[in-house]
Design a protein around this motif. Structure first.
Motif, PDB file in Angstrom:
ATOM      1  N   HIS A  84       2.643  19.156  25.124  1.00 28.97           N
ATOM      2  CA  HIS A  84       1.458  18.222  24.400  1.00 28.97           C
ATOM      3  C   HIS A  84       1.594  18.615  23.050  1.00 28.97           C
ATOM      4  CE1 HIS A  84       0.167  17.622  28.483  1.00 28.97           C
ATOM      5  NE2 HIS A  84      -0.399  16.397  28.099  1.00 28.97           N
ATOM      6  N   SER A  85       1.465  17.648  22.100  1.00 30.65           N
ATOM      7  CA  SER A  85       1.329  18.028  20.632  1.00 30.65           C
ATOM      8  C   SER A  85       0.145  16.872  20.291  1.00 30.65           C
ATOM      9  CB  SER A  85       2.669  17.909  19.919  1.00 30.65           C
ATOM     10  OG  SER A  85       3.325  18.990  20.312  1.00 30.65           O
ATOM     11  N   GLU A  86      -1.182  17.252  19.995  1.00 36.10           N
ATOM     12  CA  GLU A  86      -2.018  16.236  19.817  1.00 36.10           C
ATOM     13  C   GLU A  86      -3.325  16.750  19.084  1.00 36.10           C
ATOM     14  OE1 GLU A  86      -2.151  14.908  23.973  1.00 36.10           O
ATOM     15  OE2 GLU A  86      -3.516  16.341  24.546  1.00 36.10           O
ATOM     16  N   ILE A 106      -7.987  11.174  21.552  1.00 36.77           N
ATOM     17  CA  ILE A 106      -6.590  11.701  20.773  1.00 36.77           C
ATOM     18  C   ILE A 106      -6.629  10.850  19.512  1.00 36.77           C
ATOM     19  CG2 ILE A 106      -4.108  11.795  21.160  1.00 36.77           C
ATOM     20  CD1 ILE A 106      -4.620  12.049  24.010  1.00 36.77           C
ATOM     21  N   ILE A 107      -6.527  11.343  18.338  1.00 33.76           N
ATOM     22  CA  ILE A 107      -6.387  10.514  17.162  1.00 33.76           C
ATOM     23  C   ILE A 107      -5.136  10.706  16.766  1.00 33.76           C
ATOM     24  CG2 ILE A 107      -8.723  10.636  16.458  1.00 33.76           C
ATOM     25  CD1 ILE A 107      -8.234  12.783  14.535  1.00 33.76           C
ATOM     26  N   GLY A 108      -4.093  11.208  17.039  1.00 32.58           N
ATOM     27  CA  GLY A 108      -2.523  11.356  16.728  1.00 32.58           C
ATOM     28  C   GLY A 108      -2.064  12.367  17.793  1.00 32.58           C
ATOM     29  N   SER A 109      -0.899  12.062  18.143  1.00 30.05           N
ATOM     30  CA  SER A 109       0.022  12.810  19.129  1.00 30.05           C
ATOM     31  C   SER A 109       1.328  12.475  18.739  1.00 30.05           C
ATOM     32  CB  SER A 109      -0.390  12.713  20.427  1.00 30.05           C
ATOM     33  OG  SER A 109      -0.006  11.154  20.616  1.00 30.05           O
ATOM     34  N   THR A 110       2.289  13.376  19.482  1.00 30.65           N
ATOM     35  CA  THR A 110       3.822  13.331  19.096  1.00 30.65           C
ATOM     36  C   THR A 110       4.142  12.003  20.002  1.00 30.65           C
ATOM     37  OG1 THR A 110       5.959  14.247  19.368  1.00 30.65           O
ATOM     38  CG2 THR A 110       4.381  14.907  21.248  1.00 30.65           C
ATOM     39  N   LEU A 111       4.969  11.459  19.559  1.00 28.41           N
ATOM     40  CA  LEU A 111       5.737  10.120  20.117  1.00 28.41           C
ATOM     41  C   LEU A 111       6.835  10.159  20.931  1.00 28.41           C
ATOM     42  CD1 LEU A 111       5.597   7.594  16.793  1.00 28.41           C
ATOM     43  CD2 LEU A 111       3.759   7.856  18.634  1.00 28.41           C
ATOM     44  N   ASP A 112       7.352  11.715  20.813  1.00 22.58           N
ATOM     45  CA  ASP A 112       8.289  11.953  21.420  1.00 22.58           C
ATOM     46  C   ASP A 112       8.392  13.371  22.070  1.00 22.58           C
ATOM     47  OD1 ASP A 112       9.348  13.455  18.981  1.00 22.58           O
ATOM     48  OD2 ASP A 112      10.099  11.200  18.417  1.00 22.58           O
TER      49      ASP A 112
END
Ligand code: KG4
Ligand code: ZN
Length: 401
Positions: free
Chosen positions: A169-171, A183-189
């Protein structure tokens, strides 16, 4: 079972990935936090193999529970805690509840911890608290040493922003109230930790890649220009797969791999020979590997800090930044986060777990999270035999649940 009993002392289990972990926690204090790492088993495959993880969890879980209880007793005695009763009991009846990770994670790995937790809950007639692993990373910085005299009032730290960066995860997670996450932003890949691991593999450095790359990056200032993705995307999302590919091409380029030899040197088809690609004609020296590592880190961390800056500007009422997940153990990353946060607002508090063990997967954060959520009536507490039996793993559980 006494339904009104306060939940303070917990036995917590996390088997979400490739660490078998069991902890004993008292409120937000960590009595013991045993992490039995399976890295050696998975290393040769260059990543976690779910079936092997499951087998290893099964092999280790009872021993790890035993170790956690033993260590907790030693610590309680050493620090002369008001937990003396813990010392006089030989079984698990001194705990108030069992806490277990039910997602996200590897399906068959999660199952081992859940089954064990159900069995303990049944054997000792205790409630079972189902905990979200990512919420665990969010609250990991609230875990305290036994000697810590301060009391943290979580409500006073909110609204808070969680920066959760791990292998899966990266969020960016906003929490306005205890137990509520958005979650207001996270990695797309790729997750950031995954990118570290993949790049380490490209460079034949070993697994997990994060700590190895961090070490190499320390010695060299990155001299390669690599892309910083999503800078002007207008949202708070991230992407690391383009950066990963750029590093792959850079490595190939530096090695001179896959470059077709100049025309005049090519062997002729008529001679019955195929044109050779000049594969692996150069190994990279240490200095170049250090420079690649450092350049990669620089780009990756910059892409996170650019978004962090925009988030803090958009949400000026954020009081605290909560750091959690394996990648957060990277010192250069924390430094960058600190610098950006302070630049926007020096009054924002940055909460960091007190030990390295609490950054990567561990059960103490699960116990602490179960305690915090139960104090705020936000925990998923299963009490009846039917409820406990019915708990199922949720491999793709979101932090928002
Ligand atoms: O939180 P974690 O233990 O497990 C997951 O829930 O995924 O994170 C593991 C990830 C791995 O990808 C590992 O390479 C990365 O965290 N990691 C690091 C460092 N230590 C671990 N990444 C960068 N720098 C580090 N020092
Ligand atoms: Zn994790």
């Amino acid at each position: 079972m006494n339904n009104k009993k306060e939940i303070n002392t917990l036995l917590a289990i996390d088997t979400s990935c490739d660490e078998t972990s069991v902890a004993l926690t008292y409120k937000t204090k960590v009595l013991s936090n045993i992490v039995s790492s399976q890295i050696k088993v998975h290393k040769q495959w260059g990543g976690t193999v779910p079936l092997l993880a499951k087998r290893e969890h099964e092999k280790r879980i009872d021993f790890v529970i035993h170790q956690a209880v033993k260590q907790a007793k030693i610590n309680a005695k050493r620090f002369n805690l008001h937990l003396k009763k813990l010392l006089t009991r030989t079984d698990l009846s001194f705990i108030d509840a069992v806490a277990v990770t039910y997602g996200p994670g590897l399906s068959i790995a999660l199952e081992v911890g859940i089954s064990k937790a159900k069995q303990i809950a049944k054997d000792f007639n205790k409630p079972l608290i189902a905990v979200n692993h990512m919420q665990g990373h969010f609250y990991s910085s609230l875990a305290q040493r036994l000697t810590d005299q301060n009391h943290t009032f979580i409500n006073k730290l909110l609204p808070g922003l969680g920066l959760l960066f791990s292998g899966g995860h990266s969020e960016f997670v906003l929490s306005k109230r205890v137990g509520e996450f958005e979650i207001i932003g996270s990695t797309l890949d790729d997750a950031l930790g995954e990118a570290f691991d993949k790049i380490a593999r490209m460079l034949n450095l070993g697994y997990p890649g994060g700590p190895i790359i961090e070490e190499l990056a320390k010695t060299k200032k990155g001299s390669f220009k690599l892309p910083v993705a999503m800078q002007n995307s207008g949202d708070f999302n991230l992407s690391f797969s383009g950066l990963k590919t750029a590093v792959l091409y850079l490595i190939r380029d530096l090695k001179g791999e896959n470059r077709v030899q100049p025309r005049e040197k090519r062997p002729s088809y008529r001679d019955g020979m195929k044109p050779k690609t000049n594969k692996r004609n150069r190994e990279l020296d240490r200095e170049t590997i250090e420079s690649i590592s450092s350049s990669f880190q620089k780009s990756a961390f910059l892409s996170v800090s650019l978004k962090l800056e925009k988030i803090l500007q958009k949400y000026p009422n954020i009081k605290t930044v909560f750091l959690g997940g394996g990648v957060i153990s990277n010192m250069a990353f924390r430094k960058e986060i600190r610098k950006t946060t302070t630049k926007v607002n020096p009054n924002i508090k940055i909460m960091t777990p007190y030990s390295k063990k609490l950054f990567t997967d561990n059960a103490a954060m699960i116990g602490v999270t179960a305690f915090i959520l139960s104090k705020h009536n936000k925990a998923l507490i299963l009490k009846t035999e039917k409820q406990i039996k019915g708990l199922e793993r949720i491999p793709n559980l979101s932090v928002q649940n």
